[in-house]
Design an enzyme around this catalytic site. Structure first.
Site, PDB file in Angstrom:
ATOM      1  N   ARG A 172       0.813  -1.217   0.000  1.00 21.59           N
ATOM      2  CA  ARG A 172       0.000   0.000   0.000  1.00 21.59           C
ATOM      3  C   ARG A 172       0.852   1.277   0.000  1.00 21.59           C
ATOM      4  O   ARG A 172       0.557   2.235  -0.714  1.00 21.59           O
ATOM      5  CB  ARG A 172      -0.924   0.015   1.225  1.00 21.59           C
ATOM      6  CG  ARG A 172      -2.022  -1.035   1.199  1.00 21.59           C
ATOM      7  CD  ARG A 172      -2.930  -0.866   2.403  1.00 21.59           C
ATOM      8  NE  ARG A 172      -3.957  -1.890   2.465  1.00 21.59           N
ATOM      9  CZ  ARG A 172      -3.833  -3.043   3.090  1.00 21.59           C
ATOM     10  NH1 ARG A 172      -2.677  -3.312   3.716  1.00 21.59           N
ATOM     11  NH2 ARG A 172      -4.807  -3.912   3.115  1.00 21.59           N
ATOM     12  N   ILE A 173       1.901   1.296   0.833  1.00 22.54           N
ATOM     13  CA  ILE A 173       2.710   2.511   0.937  1.00 22.54           C
ATOM     14  C   ILE A 173       3.445   2.771  -0.372  1.00 22.54           C
ATOM     15  O   ILE A 173       3.513   3.913  -0.843  1.00 22.54           O
ATOM     16  CB  ILE A 173       3.701   2.403   2.117  1.00 22.54           C
ATOM     17  CG1 ILE A 173       2.935   2.342   3.441  1.00 22.54           C
ATOM     18  CG2 ILE A 173       4.664   3.585   2.118  1.00 22.54           C
ATOM     19  CD1 ILE A 173       3.809   2.071   4.648  1.00 22.54           C
ATOM     20  N   ARG A 264      12.444  -0.290   7.320  1.00 19.92           N
ATOM     21  CA  ARG A 264      13.188  -0.757   8.483  1.00 19.92           C
ATOM     22  C   ARG A 264      14.676  -0.608   8.216  1.00 19.92           C
ATOM     23  O   ARG A 264      15.168  -0.920   7.131  1.00 19.92           O
ATOM     24  CB  ARG A 264      12.866  -2.230   8.782  1.00 19.92           C
ATOM     25  CG  ARG A 264      11.445  -2.465   9.282  1.00 19.92           C
ATOM     26  CD  ARG A 264      11.270  -1.938  10.698  1.00 19.92           C
ATOM     27  NE  ARG A 264       9.911  -2.139  11.183  1.00 19.92           N
ATOM     28  CZ  ARG A 264       8.956  -1.220  11.092  1.00 19.92           C
ATOM     29  NH1 ARG A 264       9.209  -0.060  10.502  1.00 19.92           N
ATOM     30  NH2 ARG A 264       7.755  -1.456  11.596  1.00 19.92           N
ATOM     31  N   GLU A 293      19.183   2.171  15.267  1.00 23.69           N
ATOM     32  CA  GLU A 293      18.596   3.404  15.808  1.00 23.69           C
ATOM     33  C   GLU A 293      17.972   3.127  17.180  1.00 23.69           C
ATOM     34  O   GLU A 293      17.543   1.998  17.451  1.00 23.69           O
ATOM     35  CB  GLU A 293      17.516   3.934  14.850  1.00 23.69           C
ATOM     36  CG  GLU A 293      16.325   3.003  14.679  1.00 23.69           C
ATOM     37  CD  GLU A 293      15.293   3.522  13.690  1.00 23.69           C
ATOM     38  OE1 GLU A 293      14.121   3.614  14.090  1.00 23.69           O
ATOM     39  OE2 GLU A 293      15.647   3.813  12.535  1.00 23.69           O
ATOM     40  N   HIS A 313      13.252   8.678  12.161  1.00 26.60           N
ATOM     41  CA  HIS A 313      12.092   7.780  12.160  1.00 26.60           C
ATOM     42  C   HIS A 313      10.796   8.553  12.400  1.00 26.60           C
ATOM     43  O   HIS A 313      10.045   8.271  13.344  1.00 26.60           O
ATOM     44  CB  HIS A 313      12.273   6.689  13.223  1.00 26.60           C
ATOM     45  CG  HIS A 313      11.510   5.432  12.907  1.00 26.60           C
ATOM     46  ND1 HIS A 313      11.922   4.181  13.279  1.00 26.60           N
ATOM     47  CD2 HIS A 313      10.338   5.237  12.241  1.00 26.60           C
ATOM     48  CE1 HIS A 313      11.052   3.271  12.872  1.00 26.60           C
ATOM     49  NE2 HIS A 313      10.065   3.887  12.239  1.00 26.60           N
ATOM     50  N   ILE A 314      10.510   9.489  11.500  1.00 31.85           N
ATOM     51  CA  ILE A 314       9.342  10.352  11.665  1.00 31.85           C
ATOM     52  C   ILE A 314       8.316  10.164  10.549  1.00 31.85           C
ATOM     53  O   ILE A 314       7.449  11.018  10.347  1.00 31.85           O
ATOM     54  CB  ILE A 314       9.756  11.835  11.731  1.00 31.85           C
ATOM     55  CG1 ILE A 314      10.498  12.256  10.454  1.00 31.85           C
ATOM     56  CG2 ILE A 314      10.602  12.105  12.969  1.00 31.85           C
ATOM     57  CD1 ILE A 314      10.743  13.753  10.337  1.00 31.85           C
ATOM     58  N   ALA A 315       8.377   9.045   9.835  1.00 34.90           N
ATOM     59  CA  ALA A 315       7.493   8.870   8.683  1.00 34.90           C
ATOM     60  C   ALA A 315       6.024   8.966   9.057  1.00 34.90           C
ATOM     61  O   ALA A 315       5.207   9.472   8.288  1.00 34.90           O
ATOM     62  CB  ALA A 315       7.775   7.536   7.998  1.00 34.90           C
TER      63      ALA A 315
END
Length: 352
Positions: A172-173, A264, A293, A313-315
């Site tokens: 989907r992404i 990831r 991370e 990691h702010i998606a």
């Protein structure tokens, strides 16, 4: 409450904000125990409070393993995580104990797709270098040059009328990211997914027609790396995809290509990527995730590379998305405890 009037103890590892906590607080059946600090839940606190709980809401930073589940005891029925990933949960242990596991897929599709495009633009157009130049107060001393701070253009031009966008993983992404890239004039979409899955020719033809592309094609990973002008890594984590982006793959990419990873950190070999950037095998990289991370310091090999744009990691970090994720985590927990349908439950039937 059950038939005897007993309330169900629920441990919440992070305050989910007034809009979502009110959903939990409105259920008289629940006896909430909430981590009181605006910080990651301390393991010692969780271990101290999990005993006798019926449900727990965790974050990516909270490891759900045999130690924690043993401490919780047989009363535990559900683990609900405010995340789309669940690598921090031992699914084998959960399955063996008959637990239900909730997660938050789909709700972050648009946010991650937005950020993926942002990272591609930032990496290609030297955004990290440019921002650093201004923030260090050196714009005035920077010597302009005809090709200074130039990078490969994402959109097509008369001189370069073909743009091939690649996806490692085509869920989907990835498809939402593809839709956002169409106005840039891309001409081809290439993707590589699980080798065991058959090509979906009808779906691909429909996507090509919808987006007016010359082709949407499933290819092997070698062709994907050779042909992609921008390669988006949007595949699941786990052993099968560990370091799938390695030195072999990176050496096959174009010198003007961009690598974007918003899935990831374990999918990309950081040392190999740093070497690729340092030696010019590819043009640049945009990363939302990095292996190991959050222990990514100024000495990290990728942080040292000026053409590597890294965000922490702010998606999924939009107000709308995080609210929906927190709401889904609460709904999953309530559904499991009260015997209702969980909106998003991890399928543990294949876990042994």
């Amino acid at each position: 409450m059950d038939s005897s009037g007993r309330r169900f103890k629920v441990v919440v590892c992070r305050n989910l904000g007034p809009d979502v906590m009110s959903i939990l607080e409105a259920r008289p059946e629940l006896d909430l125990v909430v981590w009181p600090q605006d910080s990651a839940c301390e393991r010692s606190w969780l271990m101290e409070n999990i005993s006798g709980a019926t449900g727990v809401i965790v974050m990516l930073t909270d490891k759900v393993n045999a130690e924690l589940l043993d401490k919780a005891g047989p009363s535990l029925k559900v683990v609900s995580t405010m995340s789309v990933g669940y690598e921090h949960i031992d699914l084998k242990e959960a399955a063996q104990r008959g637990l239900k596991v909730g997660y938050t897929p789909d709700v972050l599709t648009d946010a991650v797709a937005d950020l993926s495009v942002m990272l591609a633009l930032m990496a290609g157009r030297n955004g990290g270098t440019g921002v650093d130049l201004v923030q260090r107060g050196q714009w005035g001393t920077f010597s302009w040059a005809p090709f200074g701070l130039c990078g490969p253009q994402l959109s097509t031009t008369a001189a370069s009328p073909t743009r091939k966008i690649g996806f490692l993983g085509f869920g989907r992404i990835a498809q939402a990211t593809l839709a956002r890239l169409v106005p840039f004039g891309i001409t081809h979409c290439l993707y590589s997914s699980n080798p065991s899955s058959l090509p979906n020719h009808a779906r691909d033809a429909a996507l090509a027609k919808q987006h007016k592309l010359q082709a949407v094609s499933k290819v092997d990973i070698d062709e994907l790396s050779r042909e992609s002008d921008v390669l988006f890594v949007l595949a699941p984590g786990g052993g099968e995809t560990y370091h799938i982006v390695n030195e072999t793959l990176l050496r096959k990419m174009k010198r003007t290509s961009i690598l974007v990873n918003a899935s990831r950190g374990t999918l990309v070999d950081s040392d190999a990527l740093a070497k690729a950037l340092r030696e010019g095998w590819i043009w640049g990289a945009g990363l939302d995730v990095v292996e190991g991370e959050p222990n990514v310091t100024i000495d990290h090999p990728l942080v040292k590379e000026p053409r590597c744009v890294i965000v922490p990691h702010i998606a999924s970090a939009t107000l709308e998305t995080r609210l929906e994720m927190a709401t889904r985590a609460a709904q999953n927990l309530i559904g499991a405890i009260l015997g209702w349908e969980m909106p998003s439950q991890v399928n543990l039937s294949h876990v042994s």
